[in-house]
Design a protein around this motif. Structure first.
Motif, PDB file in Angstrom:
ATOM      1  N   ASP A  69      15.474  17.637  -5.515  1.00 17.61           N
ATOM      2  CA  ASP A  69      14.833  18.901  -5.184  1.00 17.61           C
ATOM      3  C   ASP A  69      15.968  19.827  -4.742  1.00 17.61           C
ATOM      4  N   ASP A  70      16.456  20.649  -5.670  1.00 13.14           N
ATOM      5  CA  ASP A  70      17.698  21.371  -5.436  1.00 13.14           C
ATOM      6  C   ASP A  70      17.637  22.341  -4.259  1.00 13.14           C
ATOM      7  N   ALA A  71      16.559  23.118  -4.159  1.00 13.03           N
ATOM      8  CA  ALA A  71      16.477  24.095  -3.069  1.00 13.03           C
ATOM      9  C   ALA A  71      16.376  23.406  -1.705  1.00 13.03           C
ATOM     10  N   ARG A  72      15.662  22.284  -1.631  1.00 13.58           N
ATOM     11  CA  ARG A  72      15.585  21.561  -0.365  1.00 13.58           C
ATOM     12  C   ARG A  72      16.934  20.918  -0.030  1.00 13.58           C
ATOM     13  N   LEU A  73      17.679  20.520  -1.028  1.00 14.16           N
ATOM     14  CA  LEU A  73      19.020  19.996  -0.771  1.00 14.16           C
ATOM     15  C   LEU A  73      19.879  21.045  -0.072  1.00 14.16           C
ATOM     16  N   VAL A  74      19.764  22.286  -0.510  1.00 12.21           N
ATOM     17  CA  VAL A  74      20.534  23.361   0.113  1.00 12.21           C
ATOM     18  C   VAL A  74      20.116  23.550   1.568  1.00 12.21           C
ATOM     19  N   VAL A  75      18.814  23.658   1.810  1.00 13.79           N
ATOM     20  CA  VAL A  75      18.359  23.963   3.173  1.00 13.79           C
ATOM     21  C   VAL A  75      18.627  22.790   4.112  1.00 13.79           C
ATOM     22  N   LEU A  76      18.617  21.558   3.610  1.00 13.73           N
ATOM     23  CA  LEU A  76      18.926  20.420   4.481  1.00 13.73           C
ATOM     24  C   LEU A  76      20.394  20.416   4.865  1.00 13.73           C
ATOM     25  N   ASN A  77      21.275  20.874   3.971  1.00 19.27           N
ATOM     26  CA  ASN A  77      22.676  21.043   4.357  1.00 19.27           C
ATOM     27  C   ASN A  77      22.805  22.102   5.441  1.00 19.27           C
ATOM     28  N   ALA A  78      22.007  23.168   5.319  1.00 17.90           N
ATOM     29  CA  ALA A  78      22.028  24.211   6.342  1.00 17.90           C
ATOM     30  C   ALA A  78      21.511  23.681   7.675  1.00 17.90           C
ATOM     31  N   VAL A  79      20.428  22.922   7.639  1.00 20.33           N
ATOM     32  CA  VAL A  79      19.873  22.332   8.869  1.00 20.33           C
ATOM     33  C   VAL A  79      20.911  21.459   9.554  1.00 20.33           C
ATOM     34  N   ASP A  80      21.627  20.648   8.782  1.00 21.53           N
ATOM     35  CA  ASP A  80      22.635  19.760   9.360  1.00 21.53           C
ATOM     36  C   ASP A  80      23.821  20.553   9.891  1.00 21.53           C
ATOM     37  N   ALA A  81      24.205  21.607   9.173  1.00 20.51           N
ATOM     38  CA  ALA A  81      25.307  22.441   9.658  1.00 20.51           C
ATOM     39  C   ALA A  81      24.961  23.054  11.011  1.00 20.51           C
ATOM     40  N   ARG A  82      23.729  23.566  11.137  1.00 22.85           N
ATOM     41  CA  ARG A  82      23.311  24.147  12.414  1.00 22.85           C
ATOM     42  C   ARG A  82      23.286  23.086  13.508  1.00 22.85           C
ATOM     43  N   ALA A  83      22.801  21.889  13.185  1.00 29.08           N
ATOM     44  CA  ALA A  83      22.758  20.818  14.181  1.00 29.08           C
ATOM     45  C   ALA A  83      24.156  20.467  14.680  1.00 29.08           C
ATOM     46  N   LYS A  84      25.155  20.717  13.863  1.00 27.88           N
ATOM     47  CA  LYS A  84      26.530  20.399  14.239  1.00 27.88           C
ATOM     48  C   LYS A  84      27.263  21.619  14.787  1.00 27.88           C
ATOM     49  N   GLY A  85      26.519  22.676  15.087  1.00 28.42           N
ATOM     50  CA  GLY A  85      27.109  23.803  15.798  1.00 28.42           C
ATOM     51  C   GLY A  85      27.349  25.063  15.002  1.00 28.42           C
ATOM     52  N   ALA A  86      27.122  25.046  13.694  1.00 34.93           N
ATOM     53  CA  ALA A  86      27.356  26.240  12.883  1.00 34.93           C
ATOM     54  C   ALA A  86      26.267  27.285  13.133  1.00 34.93           C
ATOM     55  N   THR A  87      26.609  28.540  12.939  1.00 41.37           N
ATOM     56  CA  THR A  87      25.655  29.642  12.950  1.00 41.37           C
ATOM     57  C   THR A  87      25.428  30.070  11.505  1.00 41.37           C
ATOM     58  N   LEU A  88      24.175  30.073  11.059  1.00 41.87           N
ATOM     59  CA  LEU A  88      23.858  30.421   9.684  1.00 41.87           C
ATOM     60  C   LEU A  88      22.887  31.599   9.673  1.00 41.87           C
ATOM     61  N   ALA A 122      31.588  22.166  10.053  1.00 43.15           N
ATOM     62  CA  ALA A 122      30.991  22.061  11.383  1.00 43.15           C
ATOM     63  C   ALA A 122      31.047  20.632  11.888  1.00 43.15           C
ATOM     64  N   GLY A 123      30.839  19.673  10.989  1.00 45.16           N
ATOM     65  CA  GLY A 123      30.908  18.270  11.374  1.00 45.16           C
ATOM     66  C   GLY A 123      32.289  17.830  11.782  1.00 45.16           C
ATOM     67  N   ARG A 124      33.300  18.584  11.392  1.00 42.60           N
ATOM     68  CA  ARG A 124      34.671  18.280  11.796  1.00 42.60           C
ATOM     69  C   ARG A 124      35.071  19.049  13.062  1.00 42.60           C
ATOM     70  N   GLY A 125      34.130  19.805  13.603  1.00 41.38           N
ATOM     71  CA  GLY A 125      34.375  20.449  14.882  1.00 41.38           C
ATOM     72  C   GLY A 125      34.829  21.884  14.829  1.00 41.38           C
ATOM     73  N   TRP A 126      34.922  22.504  13.655  1.00 43.20           N
ATOM     74  CA  TRP A 126      35.292  23.905  13.592  1.00 43.20           C
ATOM     75  C   TRP A 126      34.094  24.795  13.876  1.00 43.20           C
ATOM     76  N   ARG A 127      34.348  25.957  14.442  1.00 38.78           N
ATOM     77  CA  ARG A 127      33.302  26.946  14.668  1.00 38.78           C
ATOM     78  C   ARG A 127      33.065  27.694  13.354  1.00 38.78           C
ATOM     79  N   VAL A 128      31.865  27.571  12.835  1.00 43.44           N
ATOM     80  CA  VAL A 128      31.558  28.077  11.497  1.00 43.44           C
ATOM     81  C   VAL A 128      30.442  29.103  11.579  1.00 43.44           C
ATOM     82  N   LEU A 129      30.598  30.183  10.826  1.00 40.77           N
ATOM     83  CA  LEU A 129      29.524  31.144  10.634  1.00 40.77           C
ATOM     84  C   LEU A 129      29.338  31.344   9.144  1.00 40.77           C
TER      85      LEU A 129
END
Length: 534
Positions: free
Chosen positions: A162-181, A35-42
């Protein structure tokens, strides 16, 4: 519309560039990078983010000292190079940790340990983490909890996450960059065509939605092989699964605090394995892990009585005060999806990852499968995966995550310029306490750990505890629960208590039930609001 179903109710197929299957650390990391590279991601995850392997690790950002014995120098170097990259990207959920290895002369000789930690210090450049050294356990604070026969030891550095929070923060950033999760959304069918994939997504309530994607990334972790053998359908009958996974269960126990200092231990066992004993959640010690071959559905993985007894026995070989199965207050088991390499010993199976590209030659739309991996190398794996996807799509786009913060990792609004990850976090705690003196000290530290630089978003204009709403459980207010629902896909009590946090460890069953009931009511109200919406 509830957060997990957003953008999934249209009548025609959704269109994206890349469909990512799996919401563990690798899937969310890849979605973020793409998503950070501009692709449309789901991204589609059948359960909650980090429901399985990615919340069941030993929670270490480490090179893997023991892998040196298996000559995994490339893996160790790669992981060591990533440690400080990760520590700098999110100092609120990752921090340096010193490890003590008591020397047992009946195990590895001292010269071999010294050689190993020398290599560990020098295989990659260190800027944040201090180097290793020998210590006298008869005088060092870390010797006090140990049996008197352990008189010397070695100290080296790694990191905690904090492994589970690491996962969700990647998801938060992906959504901020346009991904649908989408969580609670299973991919039930994925048909490969010449120019695209046609996938069917099914929500928990049975609603189905079709998606077209130019490329598909299989990051299903322990289910990566079964996804290719059952859910994904080839274009022309070719076999999509060319690799096999070896599923290895790793179990952990949590007991009341075994020691008061802030170091962790690495213990050598007679079977040539190692276990860790790590300070955990202020009041506890985390002990693990095991390596047990798993046959059957990974979703059913549970710690066995034999594993609990093993961990207690090995820890008790070192600690003055024995660790007994009756001491265990919580346990968990995760399944490592390791690439089969014909190793007889599960502990010897490589922890490195392999990205398998399946495209070209008339096979149909691009497919990338993720095999293996460990949490420390997730960012590099995601970067390599995004490079590979770009090559398959015929458009290379530059990498970007190496110097990027994860959500909450940029503390500059609170503390100014970054200095060192561990001291930066302490400066954050001080700044939050000074700016919000009405917050209890314990709550300041917990919220700072969980949200870092995002804490202002949670607190909003609050000027008192009353402004945060009702206290649903000790130290947990309605404002935080609503923040987790709104921004982090939390839908159930377990999402909050065991993945977005570990508050479940600190609460009574009645308190945990109150959190679950509040989340259930909020979900019901949100569903009703969607139904009434024009």
């Amino acid at each position: 519309m509830s957060s997990h179903a957003a953008n999934a109710s249209g009548s025609g197929p959704l269109a994206c560039d890349v469909l990512v299957v799996g919401g563990g650390i690798n899937g969310c990391g890849i979605a973020r990078d793409l998503a950070g590279r501009g692709w449309r991601v789901l991204l589609a995850e059948a359960d909650d983010f980090a429901s399985h392997t990615s919340s069941s690790s030993t929670k270490l950002i480490h090179g893997g000292l023991r892998y040196l014995e298996y000559y995994e120098f490339s893996l160790v170097r790669k992981a060591l190079q990533e440690r400080e990259v990760l520590l700098k990207s999110a100092p609120h959920i990752m921090w340096p940790l010193r490890f003590v290895m008591p020397h047992d002369p009946t195990m590895r000789p001292a010269w071999l340990i010294r050689l190993g930690i020398f290599l560990y210090d020098h295989l990659a450049r260190r800027e944040v983490l201090p180097g290793s050294r020998g210590i006298d356990l008869t005088t060092h604070a870390t010797g006090a909890p140990l049996k008197p026969e352990f008189t010397r030891g070695f100290v080296y550095s790694d990191g905690w996450v904090d492994d589970a929070r690491l996962v969700v923060l990647n998801a938060v950033d992906a959504r901020a960059k346009g991904a649908t999760l989408l969580t609670r959304t299973r991919v039930t069918r994925a048909e490969r065509h010449d120019s695209h994939w046609l996938a069917t997504l099914q929500r928990e309530d049975g609603h189905e939605q079709q998606v077209t994607a130019k490329a598909l990334v299989n990051a299903a972790g322990p289910w990566a092989e079964s996804f290719l053998r059952g859910t994904a359908l080839p274009a022309r009958g070719e076999a999509l699964a060319t690799k096999s996974l070896r599923l290895v269960k790793g179990s952990h126990i949590v007991v009341p605090r075994c020691f008061a200092h802030d170091h962790a231990y690495i213990f050598q066992n007679p079977d040539k394995r190692i276990i860790f004993a790590i300070p955990y959640e202020r009041d506890f010690t985390l002990i693990g892990t095991t390596d047990v071959e798993l046959h059957g559905d990974p979703a059913g993985a549970r710690i066995s009585g034999d594993e609990t007894a093993y961990l207690c026995e090995q820890a008790s070989r070192y600690f003055r005060r024995p660790v007994r199965p009756a001491d265990v207050v919580w346990s968990y088991a995760g399944v490592r999806p390791l690439l089969e390499d014909d190793s007889g010993d599960p502990s010897a199976v490589t922890r490195d990852y392999l990205l398998e590209a399946n495209a070209g030659g008339g096979l149909g739309a691009p497919l990338l499968s993720v095999w293996g991996g460990k949490i420390t190398t997730f960012r590099k794996l995601a970067e390599d995966a995004a490079d590979e996807v770009g090559q398959m799509l015929g458009e290379r786009r530059p990498a970007w995550t190496r110097s990027a913060f994860l959500p909450g990792g940029d503390l500059s609004a609170w503390i100014g310029k970054a200095q060192k990850p561990d001291t930066d976090f302490e400066r954050l705690v001080h700044a939050v306490g000074a700016r919000h003196p009405w917050l209890p000290t314990v709550l300041v530290r917990r919220l700072s750990r969980a949200y870092g630089g995002r804490l202002g978003e949670l607190l909003g204009q609050a000027q008192s505890l009353e402004d945060l709403g009702a206290e649903v459980a000790p130290g947990l207010y309605e404002a935080e629960l609503e923040f987790l629902r709104r921004t982090e896909w939390a839908l159930t009590g377990d999402d909050v208590l065991w993945r977005r946090s570990k508050l479940g460890l600190h609460y009574t069953p009645a308190e945990r039930a109150r959190v679950g009931a509040w989340m259930d009511r909020a979900a019901t109200q949100a569903t009703a609001a969607e139904t009434l919406a024009p």
